[in-house]
Design an enzyme around this catalytic site. Structure first.
Site, mmCIF file in Angstrom:
data_model
loop_
_atom_site.group_PDB
_atom_site.id
_atom_site.type_symbol
_atom_site.label_atom_id
_atom_site.label_comp_id
_atom_site.label_asym_id
_atom_site.label_seq_id
_atom_site.Cartn_x
_atom_site.Cartn_y
_atom_site.Cartn_z
ATOM 1 N N GLU A 107 34.698 46.097 46.255
ATOM 2 C CA GLU A 107 35.756 45.385 45.541
ATOM 3 C C GLU A 107 37.127 45.989 45.838
ATOM 4 O O GLU A 107 38.111 45.261 45.958
ATOM 5 C CB GLU A 107 35.472 45.405 44.040
ATOM 6 C CG GLU A 107 36.357 44.497 43.229
ATOM 7 C CD GLU A 107 36.045 43.013 43.407
ATOM 8 O OE1 GLU A 107 36.631 42.197 42.690
ATOM 9 O OE2 GLU A 107 35.229 42.669 44.282
ATOM 10 N N GLU A 132 35.417 35.369 50.458
ATOM 11 C CA GLU A 132 36.716 35.360 51.149
ATOM 12 C C GLU A 132 36.617 35.730 52.627
ATOM 13 O O GLU A 132 37.265 35.109 53.479
ATOM 14 C CB GLU A 132 37.699 36.289 50.431
ATOM 15 C CG GLU A 132 38.286 35.716 49.153
ATOM 16 C CD GLU A 132 37.310 35.709 47.981
ATOM 17 O OE1 GLU A 132 37.556 34.992 46.996
ATOM 18 O OE2 GLU A 132 36.284 36.427 48.055
ATOM 19 N N ASP A 189 46.518 36.366 44.851
ATOM 20 C CA ASP A 189 46.040 35.701 46.065
ATOM 21 C C ASP A 189 46.257 34.197 46.107
ATOM 22 O O ASP A 189 46.959 33.665 46.966
ATOM 23 C CB ASP A 189 44.562 36.035 46.301
ATOM 24 C CG ASP A 189 43.700 35.841 45.044
ATOM 25 O OD1 ASP A 189 44.251 35.561 43.972
ATOM 26 O OD2 ASP A 189 42.468 35.984 45.140
#
Length: 636
Positions: free
Chosen positions: A459, A478, A355
Site C-alpha cells: 500500500e 491501478e 488521484d
C-alpha cells in the site's frame, strides 16, 4: 607486527576502492545505490532541509530533494582522483541487458490465449463463489466462504462501513464486467436480480465517493449498455426492461444530495446516511479526491434524465476545490475543511486522497466537452510536472535517475516524505490518455519493479529505504489498468508479460478456498479474509481485456472510457448536449482571466502512432534503464 601491516593495508585498500567507485560511477547522493559511505549520513541530515537558493534543474531528482552536496575539501576522496576520467553511473547497468530483450520482446498468440482464459477463470472463481456464498450481502469473505455486510456493531469501522451499504455491492459493481467477458445471459440475470432485490432505503451510512463510483457508476453504465443500440456487445436488452437501473441510480443520487447541503464552501460532507441524510456527528473534513471525483457519474446522470442538479453540485465542488489551490505552486492539498476552506492536509501527491481528482478533470472534458475542465486539467498537470516530478528530463534518454513523482507540500513544493502509495500506479494510464506516453512508460516500470520484488504492490513503498511502509495489498487494479492502457497505446509485448506476471502472482499468493483474498503482508504473504468488489469490477476486467485483442470494445467504431471504478461509458454526443441553460457564475475563479483561454486541443486518446515503429517491437524502456530501476527497488 606483520599481521598489523596486512590489516592496515586491507583497510587502506578498501577505502581506496570505495573512493574509486564513487568517482568512476559518478554516484553522488543518488538513491539508486546503497554503498555504505559517509554520504548516507549526509543524505539523512539533508533530507528535509529546505534549499535556500534556487539551483539549476538537475537530472538527479534525489539531489534536488536532498539539497546541495557538502563542499569537498583536500581531505576528501575527490581530490585523490582528480585526473581519473568520470564515467556515467548508468554504465554500471550495461551488463546482461540482453536478458530483458530475451524475456520481454515477444509473446506468442498461444500464450496470450492461455492468459485470457486464466483471467476469465479468475473472475468466475471469485464471482461464482460470491453468488453461491455471499449474495445478497455486499462482499465475499473468500477464506471462510461467507458473506459480509456493514459492521453494524461498530459504526466507527469506516474501513468497512464507508463501502458496504447493505445493497449487494459486488453484484452491482460487476455488471458490465459480465458483458466484457461476453456472458450476456448472466448479465441479464444479474440485472434482473438487482431490479428485484436492491433497495437504497437503508439505514446505512456510506461514503459519498464510494457509493458514487461503485454503485451509481455501475448502474448508469449497465443501463446505457442495455439501451444503447450502438454499443459493441450486441443486443443485450431484454423484454420488459423499463429503465429500472436508471431509476435506481436516480434514487441513490437523490439520497447522496444532502452531503452537498449546509456546507459553507459547496464541498460535500464525506458521508451520508441513505435514509436520514448527513449524520449529526459527521466530520467537517474530506479528501480532495472524495469531494472532487463525482462529476463523471453525476454529470452523465444529469444529462440522461435532463436534471441539472446533480452535475451542478458536483461541478460546484470541483470549482470550490480548484479555487483553494496554492497561488505559489498551483497545487492542492489532500484534506480540506468543508466549512472554512482551510487545508487540513497540506500534502500534494498523486496517490490516496488526490488521484481521481486529476483523472476526472480530464475524463469530464472527454465526456462533456467543457473547456473549463480541460483548462483545469492542463494547469494541474503543469503544476504536477513542475513540483512533484523528479528525475531526468527524458524517460528513455540521458543521465540521472528515472522520473518519479513524490509527495510535496502544496505551498512550497518541498518534499514531505519518502513514500509513494499503490494508488499512484493509476497515473501512467492517465498520462497515456493525455499523450505523455514516454513518462508513463518510466513510471509504470518503477511500479512493475516493485511488483516483481514482492509479487504484489504494498500500500505504501518507501523509495528511500527500499522497503514497504504499509504492507497490505487489497487486490487493487491501478497497476493492471495502466498496463492495459500502455499496451493499447504501444502494442508492445512487454506489457503482456507484465500482465502475465500479475496474473500468476495473484494465483499463487492470493487464491484461497472461495476466491481471492487481500494480502495482509506482501512479504510473508499472510492474508485477510476480504475480497473487495473492485477485484472483479476492475482487476479481472483489465487483465482479461489486456489479453483479449478481439474484444468488442477493441473492435467497435465507437469510443469508450472507463470510470475510476472501471465501468464502461461511451463517448457519446448525447453527453455533450445539455437540456438546460448554464446559470453558474463564472466569476468564482475556476476560469480566472489570468489563465490562458485558448488552450490547444488535447492530444489524441489513441497514441499508437506516437510510438516510433522500431520501438513497438523492442523494449519500451531501454535495458540499461530497466536494470537501473530494478536495482533501485532492491531486485539485485
Amino acid at each position: 607486527m606483520q599481521w598489523r601491516s596486512i590489516l592496515v593495508g586491507l583497510v587502506v585498500l578498501r577505502l581506496s576502492l570505495s573512493c574509486m567507485l564513487w568517482l568512476a560511477f559518478g554516484l553522488g547522493p543518488s538513491w539508486g545505490f546503497n554503498f555504505h559511505l559517509g554520504f548516507n549520513l549526509h543524505k539523512l541530515d539533508l533530507l528535509f532541509r529546505e534549499e535556500k537558493e534556487t539551483e539549476p534543474r538537475d537530472n538527479s531528482w534525489s539531489q534536488r530533494i536532498h539539497g546541495p552536496r557538502y563542499e569537498e575539501t583536500e581531505t576528501t576522496c575527490a581530490s585523490a582522483g582528480e585526473e581519473s576520467p568520470k564515467r556515467s553511473y548508468l554504465s554500471f547497468f550495461d551488463g546482461n541487458k540482453d536478458e530483458y530483450v530475451r524475456r520481454y520482446s515477444s509473446f506468442p498468440d498461444t500464450l496470450k490465449a492461455k492468459m485470457k482464459d486464466m483471467a476469465k477463470e479468475m473472475f468466475y472463481f471469485g464471482y461464482d463463489n460470491y453468488m453461491k456464498y455471499a449474495f445478497p450481502e455486499d462482499e465475499l469473505n473468500p477464506i471462510d466462504c461467507e458473506g459480509r455486510g456493514p459492521d453494524v456493531q461498530n459504526p466507527s469501522n469506516i474501513n468497512i462501513n464507508d463501502v458496504l451499504g447493505n445493497y449487494s455491492l459486488t453484484l452491482i459493481d460487476t455488471l458490465d464486467t459480465l458483458l466484457v467477458l461476453g456472458n450476456v445471459s448472466e448479465f441479464q440475470r444479474a440485472v434482473k436480480l438487482v431490479i428485484d432485490t436492491v433497495s437504497f432505503d437503508k439505514d446505512s451510512t456510506v461514503q459519498v465517493f464510494e457509493a458514487n463510483i461503485r454503485i451509481l457508476g455501475s448502474l448508469i453504465s449497465a443501463h446505457i449498455l442495455l439501451t444503447d443500440p450502438k454499443h459493441p456487445f450486441g443486443n443485450v436488452g431484454f423484454e420488459g426492461y423499463d429503465n429500472e437501473l436508471l431509476h435506481l441510480a436516480h434514487d441513490l443520487a437523490v439520497r447522496l444530495l444532502p452531503a452537498f447541503e449546509n456546507t459553507s464552501t459547496g464541498i460535500p460532507y464525506p458521508r451520508v446516511n441513505l435514509k436520514n441524510g448527513v449524520p449529526l456527528d459527521s466530520v467537517n473534513e474530506t479528501c480532495t479526491a472524495g469531494a472532487g471525483s463525482l462529476l463523471v457519474e453525476f454529470g452523465i446522470l444529469s444529462r440522461l434524465i435532463g436534471d441539472s442538479t446533480f452535475e451542478w453540485v458536483a461541478r460546484r465542488a470541483v470549482r470550490a476545490l480548484w479555487n483553494l489551490r496554492s497561488n505559489e505552486t498551483g497545487l492542492l492539498g489532500n484534506v480540506v475543511n468543508i466549512q472554512t476552506g482551510q487545508w487540513v492536509g497540506k500534502q500534494s501527491g498523486l496517490g490516496a486522497g488526490m488521484d481521481s481528482f486529476y483523472e476526472y478533470l480530464f475524463k469530464s472534458y472527454i465526456l462533456f466537452g467543457e473547456k473549463e475542465d480541460y483548462r483545469m486539467f492542463t494547469a494541474a498537470y503543469e503544476s504536477i510536472q513542475n513540483h512533484m516530478r523528479r528525475g531526468r528530463e527524458s524517460c528513455n534518454e540521458g543521465e540521472g535517475d528515472p522520473p518519479l513523482y513524490v509527495n510535496v507540500n502544496m505551498f512550497s513544493g518541498e518534499i514531505m516524505n519518502t513514500w509513494i502509495d499503490s494508488l499512484q500506479a493509476f497515473f501512467p494510464g492517465l498520462q497515456v490518455l493525455n499523450g505523455d506516453v514516454d513518462d508513463a512508460i518510466c513510471l509504470h516500470a518503477f511500479y512493475y519493479a516493485i511488483w516483481k520484488r514482492f509479487g504484489a504492490l504494498p500500500e505504501r513503498y518507501n523509495w528511500q529505504l527500499q522497503a514497504p511502509d504499509v504492507l497490505f495489498y487489497p487486490l487493487r487494479p491501478e497497476l493492471v489498468e495502466s498496463t492495459y492502457l500502455l499496451y493499447q497505446a504501444t502494442k508492445n509485448p512487454f506489457y503482456l508479460h507484465v500482465g502475465m506476471d500479475i496474473l500468476q502472482s495473484l494465483e499463487k499468493n492470493a487464491k484461497v478456498r472461495c476466491g481471492y483474498a487481500t494480502l495482509h503482508h506482501v512479504v510473508d504473504k499472510s492474508k485477510e479474509d476480504r475480497m473487495e468488489s473492485f477485484f472483479l469490477s476492475e482487476t479481472c476486467k483489465y487483465l482479461y481485456l489486456l489479453f483479449d485483442e478481439d474484444n468488442p470494445l477493441h473492435k467497435s467504431d465507437n469510443k469508450y472510457i472507463f470510470t475510476t471504478e472501471g465501468h464502461v461509458v461511451p463517448i457519446d454526443k448525447r453527453f455533450r448536449e445539455k437540456q438546460w441553460n448554464d446559470d453558474f457564475p463564472c466569476e468564482e475563479g475556476a476560469l480566472a482571466e489570468s489563465e490562458p483561454v485558448n488552450q490547444p486541443a488535447p492530444r489524441n486518446i489513441s497514441n499508437c502512432n506516437r510510438i516510433p515503429e522500431e520501438r513497438r517491437y523492442t523494449l519500451p524502456l531501454k535495458s540499461v534503464y530497466m536494470r537501473q530501476i530494478d536495482h533501485m527497488v532492491g531486485l539485485f
